[in-house]
Motif scaffolding. Structure first.
Motif, PDB file in Angstrom:
ATOM      1  N   GLY A 198      19.616 -87.591 -35.682  1.00 20.35           N
ATOM      2  CA  GLY A 198      19.925 -88.727 -36.523  1.00 20.35           C
ATOM      3  C   GLY A 198      21.095 -89.524 -35.983  1.00 20.35           C
ATOM      4  O   GLY A 198      21.961 -89.003 -35.275  1.00 20.35           O
ATOM      5  N   PHE A 254      19.681 -91.056 -43.964  1.00 24.55           N
ATOM      6  CA  PHE A 254      19.334 -90.709 -42.588  1.00 24.55           C
ATOM      7  C   PHE A 254      18.798 -91.939 -41.859  1.00 24.55           C
ATOM      8  O   PHE A 254      18.108 -92.773 -42.441  1.00 24.55           O
ATOM      9  N   ALA A 295      14.794 -84.586 -41.356  1.00 25.51           N
ATOM     10  CA  ALA A 295      15.906 -84.845 -42.282  1.00 25.51           C
ATOM     11  C   ALA A 295      16.241 -83.524 -42.966  1.00 25.51           C
ATOM     12  O   ALA A 295      15.370 -82.887 -43.558  1.00 25.51           O
ATOM     13  N   THR A 327      19.110 -81.544 -45.548  1.00 24.63           N
ATOM     14  CA  THR A 327      20.285 -81.567 -46.412  1.00 24.63           C
ATOM     15  C   THR A 327      20.763 -80.140 -46.631  1.00 24.63           C
ATOM     16  O   THR A 327      19.956 -79.198 -46.664  1.00 24.63           O
TER      17      THR A 327
END
Length: 387
Positions: free
Chosen positions: A194, A264, A251, A253
């Motif tokens: 990212g 993101f 992605a 978390t």
């Protein structure tokens, strides 16, 4: 000096132990012990289907089940020797049948269970029936016997009021077996990192930018992986100077007591990307190879994938479907100033457009993995309509 037979037996024991762990940990949405042919009989039914078609599809799905352990005897001419034979014998006890059941659901079938009989007894009895009666088992809306125990349900979707209606077209999807030759049967070979917070994404030639926000209201954390694909579902290989790679982006978390939306941004090679798998824990992922969502992004584009909400789940959502491990929904808010701020994309505001998703995209299944399908209510079915 220990004999060759001793080492073969020792190796076989190691493989058996490993396979047993793999079987119990990675079987599929359906628990392997649910379908025990010694204690239960069952048959598959799809309204309008013929008995020969059901039999042919079931044979294909049993082959698919074996291929999920790399033990399919028709595995493109490959042989597995002692290792494959041992794993195959272990898998035959239940997990390959569970995978075959998943495959039949993907093809639009329903499963009816018959208590008080085992599978061998039922098949012997079925073989003596007249063809017109066998046809009722295969294709009648209400077959001659059995209790409906399973059908396809979009249980990994986290529903909410206002969702679009479920797809009217019944699921009829042919899963891609992992024994089909491909670039890498285990998944993407390159993980796109990212873009750092506070940095404006800068796509190069042939690249695009994707933006998304993710939240996990329970604080369990979320892992959402997309991989690049060709239009037919093959791995989307990118050729650079002297190197070929298969890109994907994830992605993630962290677990937290208080869940706030995470933002993101990824700079990726342009192309088609499919939702590959999701998970909340470290290893307990589900691969969406029984149909998934996908989007297409052209070079130079900046698209908003939407807001992803994911929660862990281990209870049945539908009485006729296995319990999902997680549930996910994707909301696509209007791309206005508030959404641009949430995406931290002020410098790209005039270029951001919402992603266009498609359902029922074909992905190849991954060896040993938990598999299921994922539909996004309201999205059209892949492939896109020309023009």
């Amino acid at each position: 000096m220990r004999s060759l037979k001793f080492w073969q037996n020792a190796f076989a024991g190691t493989i058996a132990l490993w396979a047993g762990v793999a079987v119990s940990a990675m079987a599929g949405p359906l628990e392997p012990k649910v379908l025990d042919s010694d204690d239960l009989a069952w048959f598959y039914n799809r309204p309008g289907a013929g008995a020969e078609q059901v039999a042919a599809d079931q044979n294909v799905c049993l082959s698919f089940g074996r291929s999920m352990f790399g033990t399919n005897p028709v595995n493109e001419g490959m042989t597995y020797g002692l290792t494959g034979a041992i794993i195959g014998e272990i898998a035959a006890a239940g997990p390959n049948v569970a995978y075959a059941d998943d495959c039949m659901m993907a093809r639009g079938y329903r499963r009816f269970d018959i208590a008080g009989s085992n599978l061998r007894q039922f098949r012997e009895r079925y073989a003596q029936l007249a063809p017109e009666v066998q046809a009722l088992y295969a294709g009648a809306e209400v077959p001659p016997e059995g209790v409906l125990r399973r059908k396809w349900a979009n249980t990994y979707w986290l529903s909410a009021s206002g969702d679009a209606p479920a797809l009217a077209e019944p699921l009829s999807f042919v899963p891609r077996s992992p024994d089909i030759p491909t670039f890498n049967r285990w998944g993407p070979t390159k993980s796109v990192k990212g873009v750092s917070s506070g940095t404006v994404p800068q796509p190069g030639p042939g690249e695009a930018v994707v933006l998304m926000t993710v939240s996990s209201p329970t604080g369990a954390g979320a892992h959402i992986l997309f991989d690049r694909r060709e239009a037919n579902g093959e791995a989307g290989i990118v050729q650079t100077t002297g190197r070929r790679s298969w890109p994907g982006f994830e992605a993630r978390t962290k677990e937290a007591k208080v869940s706030t939306a995470a933002q993101f941004a990824f700079v990726i090679p342009a192309g088609i990307y499919s939702l590959a798998n999701v998970r909340t824990g470290r290893y307990d992922f589900t691969t969406f190879c029984l149909g998934t969502i996908a989007f297409d992004v052209a070079a130079g584009e900046v698209i908003d994938l939407g807001h992803f909400t994911m929660v862990p789940a281990d209870a049945a959502i539908d009485p006729l479907a296995p319990a999902p491990k997680v549930q996910l929904r994707i909301d696509q808010p209007k791309v206005d100033s508030e959404r641009i701020a949430a995406l931290a994309a002020v410098d790209l505001a005039d270029r951001v457009r919402p992603a266009v998703y498609f359902n029922r995209f074909p992905r190849m299944c991954t060896l040993f993995s938990r598999i299921y399908g994922f539909d996004m209510p309201g999205a059209p079915i892949w492939p896109p309509t020309p023009g």
